[in-house]
Design an enzyme around this catalytic site. Structure first.
Site, PDB file in Angstrom:
ATOM      1  N   GLU A   1      -2.377  11.895   2.302  1.00 38.52           N
ATOM      2  CA  GLU A   1      -3.318  11.503   3.342  1.00 38.52           C
ATOM      3  C   GLU A   1      -3.102  12.410   4.546  1.00 38.52           C
ATOM      4  O   GLU A   1      -1.978  12.773   4.862  1.00 38.52           O
ATOM      5  CB  GLU A   1      -3.051  10.045   3.746  1.00 38.52           C
ATOM      6  CG  GLU A   1      -4.022   9.543   4.784  1.00 38.52           C
ATOM      7  CD  GLU A   1      -3.779   8.091   5.146  1.00 38.52           C
ATOM      8  OE1 GLU A   1      -2.674   7.599   4.924  1.00 38.52           O
ATOM      9  OE2 GLU A   1      -4.709   7.478   5.668  1.00 38.52           O
TER      10      GLU A   1
ATOM     11  N   GLU B   1       0.864  -1.189   0.000  1.00 41.44           N
ATOM     12  CA  GLU B   1       0.000   0.000   0.000  1.00 41.44           C
ATOM     13  C   GLU B   1       0.894   1.230   0.000  1.00 41.44           C
ATOM     14  O   GLU B   1       1.826   1.323   0.794  1.00 41.44           O
ATOM     15  CB  GLU B   1      -0.897   0.002   1.251  1.00 41.44           C
ATOM     16  CG  GLU B   1      -1.675   1.312   1.423  1.00 41.44           C
ATOM     17  CD  GLU B   1      -2.553   1.351   2.691  1.00 41.44           C
ATOM     18  OE1 GLU B   1      -2.840   0.280   3.268  1.00 41.44           O
ATOM     19  OE2 GLU B   1      -2.920   2.468   3.099  1.00 41.44           O
TER      20      GLU B   1
END
Ligand SMILES: *[C@@H]1O[C@H](CO)[C@@H](O)[C@H](O)[C@H]1NC(C)=O
Ligand SMILES: *[C@@H]1O[C@H](CO)[C@@H](O)[C@H](O)[C@H]1NC(C)=O
Ligand SMILES: *[C@@H]1O[C@H](CO)[C@@H](O)[C@H](O)[C@H]1NC(C)=O
Length: 322
Positions: free
Chosen positions: A142, A137
């Site tokens: 973010e 990932e």
């Protein structure tokens, strides 16, 4: 003339020293406007990070105008009109996953706006959610509650680490063990320190900018250029048919393969874009309080729909090169 050549040579030599590799890639997917409806699948699933959110399907998103496309823009938002009763299902929002998956590639995200507001937890990331964490990932951008930490992070299976220092990147390494099974899945992260306009209201005030990822088996690089940044490479910002990452300068975050076999820790990853509320990170009571946001995360998000009129992504394009 001679002087110019010499200066050019020095510039090239120092660039080659600062960026390991770099290569030329050819455009394989260009996603603009209505293409988002055909290139992505809407995932009406429970939030694995326990967010106060209800992800809706495509028909619902369109009928509620949570997604909206024109020929050159795609908007994806959370509900900003409904007061949610205590204990009821969370605020409506959208999570989309690309139908195509990518190994070695470059992706350039041209974003005009990202979700802002207390309790928001927006993310643009790549993963193989059917084989997590073994398939890897990469969180490209973010953050939570409009504030720090805004970062790029890898989450992997065990035996993948990044160097604590000595990496030629603009950001700051804040975690070195990428193993998702330790440290509460904090992963190995790099905070984007070079530009206050890389996230939240600052990003939106300047009209956003471009995030880019280059993934090879030798390294994963993330770049950010804000709108109007004259150093932003024109092949990336113009959606050129080819891009040459060796001209893109020092990345914001650089994850080398020195202590991580990227070839075995990452398989073909999809692009995922989601907006959740609260949950394990944004709603963590210490994190939420430290961000200066009022009340508790869940109570605030449930009771204040009008606080989320700016809780939307606006994309001009996503271009993928292989
Ligand atoms: C939303 O994005 C973040 C990305 O880091 C992820 O941890 C979280 O699980 C996502 N939630 C959903 C439902 O996709
Ligand atoms: C849907 O959202 C878009 C983008 O915010 C807006 O321009 C449009 O007027 C909205 N449509 C309706 C029917 O509310
Ligand atoms: C992003 O994180 C860095 C490091 O913590 C911080 O200096 C910067 O202000 C942050 N930017 C925003 C918009 O929060």
């Amino acid at each position: 003339m001679v002087f110019k050549l010499a200066a050019g040579y020095i510039a090239l030599a120092s660039l080659a020293g600062s960026v390991l590799g770099g290569a030329t890639y050819t455009l394989s997917d260009s996603i603009v406007g209505n293409d988002f409806y055909t290139s992505f699948t809407f995932e009406a699933i429970p939030d694995p990070t326990d967010g106060d959110v209800t992800y809706v399907d495509m028909a619902t998103a369109q009928s509620l105008n949570l997604t909206y496309a024109t020929s050159d823009t795609f908007i994806m938002r959370a509900d900003d009109t409904t007061v949610i009763a205590t204990g009821a299902a969370g605020r409506n929002s959208v999570r989309i996953q690309s139908n195509n998956a990518y190994t070695t590639h470059v992706a350039v995200f041209d974003m005009q706006h990202m979700p802002q507001g207390c309790g928001t937890w927006p993310a643009v990331w790549e993963s193989d959610t059917s084989n997590w964490p073994d398939g890897g990932e990469v969180d490209i951008v973010e953050g939570v509650n409009d504030v720090t930490p805004n970062q790029s992070t890898l989450h992997t299976s065990p035996d993948c680490e990044i160097p604590a220092s000595g990496v030629d990147q603009l950001g700051t390494t804040v975690g070195t063990d990428c193993d998702a099974t330790v440290n509460g899945n904090a992963g190995c992260g790099v905070q984007l320190t070079e530009d206050d306009n890389s996230f939240g209201p600052g990003f939106n005030n300047v009209g956003g900018g471009w995030y880019a990822i280059e993934r090879t088996t030798d390294y994963i690089s993330i770049w950010f250029w804000e709108r109007g940044d004259t150093s932003a490479p024109t092949d990336a910002t113009s959606g050129a048919s080819t891009v040459d990452t060796s001209n893109w300068g020092t990345p914001a975050a650089y994850f080398p393969n020195t202590d991580c076999d990227l070839a075995t820790h990452f398989d073909a990853n999809n692009i995922i874009i989601n907006l959740t509320f609260c949950g394990d990170w944004a709603g963590n009571s210490a994190v939420y309080a430290a961000s200066g946001c009022p009340s508790t995360c869940t109570d605030y998000v449930n009771a204040n729909p009008s606080a989320f009129t700016d809780a939307y992504f606006q994309f001009s394009s996503i271009n993928i090169y292989e």
